[in-house]
Design a protein around this motif. Structure first.
Motif: not given
Length: 93
Positions: A42, A46-47, A49
């Protein structure tokens, strides 16, 4: 003269920012796909995004810089008739 080259430079920077944003979005989609099948964590999504957010911000800054450079180039068009005649194509007056 410098203002004209500044417009060209900022226009290129906008093009680069657009390309960077496309690449960041592509990487995000890939990270999501890999996460869904269990090949990425995940954190990688996130990185990705965060990278999309940063490149979107960079694009907005580049676009504003381009608009400012164009306005700076056009400023003499408003004040000098001679400049307006000489650069009528740029001024579109």
């Amino acid at each position: 003269k410098q203002a004209y080259f500044n417009v060209l430079k900022t226009q290129l920077l906008v093009d680069v920012a657009v390309e960077n944003l496309k690449q960041a979005k592509l990487y995000l989609e890939q990270a999501k796909g890999f996460y869904e099948v269990g090949l990425k964590q995940k954190f990688d999504v996130t990185k990705a995004e965060a990278a999309v957010s940063k490149t979107a911000s960079d694009y907005m800054v580049a676009k504003k810089d381009y608009e400012l450079a164009k306005a700076t180039l056009m400023l003499p068009c408003v004040y000098t008739r001679r400049f307006r005649t000489r650069f009528s194509k740029l001024c579109k007056v």
